[in-house]
Write an enzyme that holds these catalytic residues in place. Structure first.
Site, PDB file in Angstrom:
ATOM      1  N   GLY A  19      24.788  10.577  30.241  1.00  0.00           N
ATOM      2  CA  GLY A  19      23.761  10.984  31.183  1.00  0.00           C
ATOM      3  C   GLY A  19      24.225  10.797  32.609  1.00  0.00           C
ATOM      4  CB  SER A  22      20.554  11.704  42.684  1.00  0.00           C
ATOM      5  OG  SER A  22      19.765  10.530  42.597  1.00  0.00           O
ATOM      6  CB  VAL A  26      23.946   6.715  31.617  1.00  0.00           C
ATOM      7  CG1 VAL A  26      23.683   5.719  30.487  1.00  0.00           C
ATOM      8  CG2 VAL A  26      22.897   6.564  32.711  1.00  0.00           C
ATOM      9  CG  ASP A 150       9.778   8.785  37.776  1.00  0.00           C
ATOM     10  OD1 ASP A 150       9.132   9.866  37.746  1.00  0.00           O
ATOM     11  OD2 ASP A 150      11.003   8.736  37.854  1.00  0.00           O
TER      12      ASP A 150
END
Length: 290
Positions: A19, A22, A26, A150
């Site tokens: 992953g 910005s 990962v 979020d």
């Protein structure tokens, strides 16, 4: 890095990238002695603004104080001159966004499974007596006076590739401590799952998370987000001008009335009229605690 050369971060052997964002990448990794698989979030300090750096410190602080099966486990932070590495629990199933992309809309039973893990206590009151209580993810956050801010499918990790895996809340970069008397006024979150009070730059409380939960539930059972738009401005206008939650054609006839009711109760424009955490935890759609 030389071809085929083993890369180490602390005691972890770095594997493939799984992953990116910005300012972070990962990696899947493995402890070289214990063999435990983990996810390593590599953060480039040069890309961090003071605000993002502050959010990162909060994320580390939050994850290091919470231990729960429905919240991503934090193992340690490793810092070098240029990078910060967060060593986190690895979830083989990816995230809920990938799950939805793969499966499309899910059955109400699967949606209920995920909602229970997000919101309600797994065991009933008598288990408290034996100190065996296990609260689901959002309830733990609420009891600690935390707001995630979020919640979205991309930040909900899936433990395995099974049809009904364990769901784990992750990515606490926007989370903050919020006592019941406090209101936050920071614009953050993801447009498709952002509560109206945040869009309007009004002060808001932890009920903003419940709007996000409602948007996720709606998408799970219908295959589509509750609101859309050709761009972000149009999306926000559609959210703010909506007077009634509209379901895709035929969806209401296919869904149980309790599921429809929970969607509507969570996705109420006015947070005062929106369902409370207690009402959510005890809603009929989620069933009786056993």
């Amino acid at each position: 890095m030389e071809p085929n050369r083993t890369r180490l971060i602390g005691e972890y052997i770095v594997g493939p990238r799984i992953g990116s964002g910005s300012f972070a990448v990962v990696w899947r990794a493995r402890h070289r002695q214990l063999g435990i698989e983990v996810a390593v979030k590599e953060i480039d300090k040069k890309l961090l603004s003071p605000k993002v750096s502050d959010n990162l410190l909060k994320e580390i602080s939050i994850l290091s104080t919470i231990s729960h099966p429905n919240i991503i486990r934090f193992f340690e932070a490793i810092e070098t001159r240029e990078k910060i590495y967060l060593v986190l629990e690895y979830c083989d199933g990816g995230d809920l966004a990938a799950y939805i992309h793969k499966h499309g809309k899910v059955s109400e039973a699967v949606a209920r499974h995920f909602m229970r893990q997000l919101g309600i206590s797994i065991f009933t009151f008598w288990l408290f007596i034996f100190d065996q209580i296990s609260s689901a993810g959002l309830q733990v956050l609420q009891e600690k006076h935390l707001i995630h801010r979020d919640l979205k499918p991309q930040n909900l990790l899936v433990s395995t590739n099974e049809v009904t895996p364990v769901l784990k809340i992750g990515d606490f970069g926007f989370a903050r401590s919020l006592t019941p008397q406090d209101l936050a006024d920071t614009l953050c979150g993801s447009p498709l799952y952002m509560a109206p009070e945040i869009i309007q730059n009004h002060k808001y409380d932890a009920k903003a998370d419940l709007w996000s939960v409602g948007a996720i539930l709606f998408q799970l059972v219908t295959g589509k987000p509750p609101f859309d738009g050709s761009n972000q401005l149009q999306l926000f206008q559609n959210i703010l001008t909506s007077t009634e939650l509209r379901f895709p054609p035929g969806a209401i006839e296919e869904l149980h009335p309790d599921c429809v009711d929970l969607c509507r109760c969570l996705l109420r424009q006015n947070p005062v009229e929106r369902i409370t955490f207690k009402e959510f935890f005890n809603h009929r759609f989620l069933g009786e605690l056993r």
